[in-house]
Design a protein around this motif. Structure first.
Motif, PDB file in Angstrom:
ATOM      1  N   LEU A 110       1.034  -0.909   0.306  1.00 50.03           N
ATOM      2  CA  LEU A 110      -0.080   0.254  -0.281  1.00 50.03           C
ATOM      3  C   LEU A 110       0.727   1.504   0.218  1.00 50.03           C
ATOM      4  N   VAL A 111       1.646   1.307   0.949  1.00 51.47           N
ATOM      5  CA  VAL A 111       2.980   2.369   0.828  1.00 51.47           C
ATOM      6  C   VAL A 111       4.094   2.486  -0.656  1.00 51.47           C
ATOM      7  N   ALA A 112       3.956   1.694  -1.102  1.00 50.69           N
ATOM      8  CA  ALA A 112       4.282   1.458  -2.216  1.00 50.69           C
ATOM      9  C   ALA A 112       3.549   2.417  -3.540  1.00 50.69           C
ATOM     10  N   ASN A 113       2.265   1.625  -3.956  1.00 51.47           N
ATOM     11  CA  ASN A 113       1.064   2.262  -3.894  1.00 51.47           C
ATOM     12  C   ASN A 113       0.827   3.779  -4.015  1.00 51.47           C
ATOM     13  N   GLU A 114       1.016   4.558  -2.926  1.00 51.49           N
ATOM     14  CA  GLU A 114       1.725   5.697  -2.632  1.00 51.49           C
ATOM     15  C   GLU A 114       2.330   6.308  -2.985  1.00 51.49           C
ATOM     16  N   VAL A 115       3.444   5.903  -3.089  1.00 50.25           N
ATOM     17  CA  VAL A 115       5.433   6.456  -3.163  1.00 50.25           C
ATOM     18  C   VAL A 115       5.048   6.612  -5.019  1.00 50.25           C
ATOM     19  N   ARG A 116       4.441   5.644  -5.491  1.00 50.62           N
ATOM     20  CA  ARG A 116       4.170   6.160  -7.159  1.00 50.62           C
ATOM     21  C   ARG A 116       3.092   6.595  -7.372  1.00 50.62           C
ATOM     22  N   ALA A 117       2.539   6.536  -6.729  1.00 57.67           N
ATOM     23  CA  ALA A 117       1.354   7.867  -7.447  1.00 57.67           C
ATOM     24  C   ALA A 117       1.879   9.144  -6.968  1.00 57.67           C
ATOM     25  N   LEU A 120       3.675  14.562   4.038  1.00 54.96           N
ATOM     26  CA  LEU A 120       2.545  15.663   3.383  1.00 54.96           C
ATOM     27  C   LEU A 120       1.070  14.247   3.192  1.00 54.96           C
ATOM     28  N   TRP A 121       1.298  13.355   2.368  1.00 55.94           N
ATOM     29  CA  TRP A 121       0.644  12.320   1.393  1.00 55.94           C
ATOM     30  C   TRP A 121       0.674  11.050   1.836  1.00 55.94           C
ATOM     31  N   LEU A 122       1.718  10.855   2.217  1.00 57.98           N
ATOM     32  CA  LEU A 122       1.984   9.147   2.402  1.00 57.98           C
ATOM     33  C   LEU A 122       0.265   8.749   3.786  1.00 57.98           C
ATOM     34  N   ARG A 123      -0.272   8.169   3.525  1.00 56.63           N
ATOM     35  CA  ARG A 123      -1.819   8.039   4.616  1.00 56.63           C
ATOM     36  C   ARG A 123      -0.712   6.325   5.270  1.00 56.63           C
TER      37      ARG A 123
END
Length: 380
Positions: free
Chosen positions: A17-24, A50-53
């Motif tokens: 999930l973190v990887a998906n957020e980093v790629r986003a 700011l963005w990594l949930r």
């Protein structure tokens, strides 16, 4: 702009999930146990915080090397370009951990890394004496795993789960990062209704609202790296402006949280108002067996009591049965329940479509997923 190797740390099971957020955010990354590694500039440090949930924190990697002896640890740490990161007045405490390594004394490793950094700084800044350390904070960590030392600086400060909206909480609060992960693991979209039937202090419902309106989870807090002189304040201003521009404050949402305890409902309401979402998320006192709705194709996400304490088991088992009966009528809804109770499926009354192993702190749990009917395809 510089180039830095960044590490977004993650709880076990949430790395993808973190990887998906980093790629986003636009960064290519590699996934390892407990962390996601990627390259980025100063903008990446600000935007990641700011963005990594679902990440725990963002770290800047200074170096990585094998170290079998304290001499090796000292010399290789001293060889790193500390002047690139630490100003002369930097405050730089050192923390550490060691797993399956010859250098197992964490306190010794910390002391050696500290001494090595000081020696490097002395030669760089032409100092003979000790440093005052009255400037910006740079929390250094030396982590040894199988004799490989990874040395990082924490760019977040307080963990990323500290969103800044939690006024109060119950006795076993769910981390905001895990709550965001639970929402991200569902098929929920912002136009669908969303229910958390065990809302507690409101964390899952609030995180769903932040996701639904695309609000950066770190928007209302500060980060330790905002005090670092080599990240211009304009970088942070631009990152916050971007977050403001991308937020969909006008997106209508239908999010409800309920709880059997009226005190928790009040706390949840206060937390939602603190997050700026008080008018958006509805909270009410209700037992799970009384949940019913005429709406279709919604999503239920819950973190109910697990029944691990003495005296709770029977009541929790009965509640799981009542939950199964209530939710069986909602055949178009998808249901996601996280619990450590291994008899959940039998008590709930049917096997899950899918299970996913997660850790709630140190408690191993499963996310039981029951997928509802798909809506009919729209014909043009």
């Amino acid at each position: 702009m510089g180039k830095y190797q960044l590490i977004a740390t993650a709880a076990m099971g949430l790395e993808s999930l973190v990887a998906n957020e980093v790629r986003a955010l636009g960064y290519e990354c590699e996934v390892e146990n407990g962390k996601v590694i990627y390259m980025g500039d100063e903008n990446a440090i600000a935007r990641s915080n700011l963005w990594l949930r679902t990440a725990d924190r963002v770290k800047v990697k200074v170096g990585e090397f094998k170290a079998y002896t304290f001499d090796e640890l000292f010399e290789k740490t001293k060889a790193l370009p500390w002047e690139k990161y630490l100003p002369e007045d930097a405050e730089f405490p050192v923390t550490g951990k060691s797993v399956k390594s010859k250098l197992f004394s964490v306190s010794d490793c910390q002391a050696i890394v500290k001494k090595a950094v000081v020696e490097r700084m002395k030669s760089t800044y032409k100092r003979n004496s000790w440093f005052d350390e009255n400037g910006a904070l740079f929390k250094i960590e030396v982590a040894l795993l199988k004799d490989v030392a990874t040395i990082t600086i924490d760019a977040s400060g307080q963990g990323l789960h500290k969103r800044g909206y939690r006024v109060d909480q119950g006795e076993a609060p769910l981390k905001e990062t895990l709550a965001a992960a639970l929402v991200s693991l569902t098929n929920w979209k912002d136009e669908k209704p969303f229910i958390d039937p065990f809302c507690g202090s409101g964390t899952i419902a609030i995180e769903a609202a932040l996701i639904g309106q695309n609000i950066a989870p770190g928007f209302n807090r500060e980060f330790v790296s905002e005090g670092w002189g080599w990240i211009p304040s304009k970088v942070w201003e631009d990152a916050r402006t971007e977050a403001e521009d991308l937020a969909k404050y006008d997106q209508p949402l239908e999010i409800t949280g309920s709880d059997i305890d009226h005190r928790m409902v009040k706390i949840a309401q206060e937390n939602a108002f603190e997050a700026g979402l008080g008018d958006l998320v509805q909270f009410k006192q209700m037992q799970v067996r009384d949940i019913s709705t005429s709406k279709e194709y919604g999503v239920i996400v819950g973190n109910p009591p697990y029944g691990e304490r003495l005296g709770e088991k029977k009541a929790v088992e009965q509640m799981y049965k009542e939950m199964g009966q209530a939710f069986s009528k909602l055949d178009t809804w998808s249901v996601y329940i996280m619990t450590s109770n291994e008899e959940f499926e039998q008590l709930y009354g049917r096997p899950a479509t899918k299970k996913r192993k997660l850790f709630n702190g140190f408690i191993r749990t499963d996310l039981y997923q029951y997928w509802g009917k798909r809506p009919p395809r729209q014909v043009d």
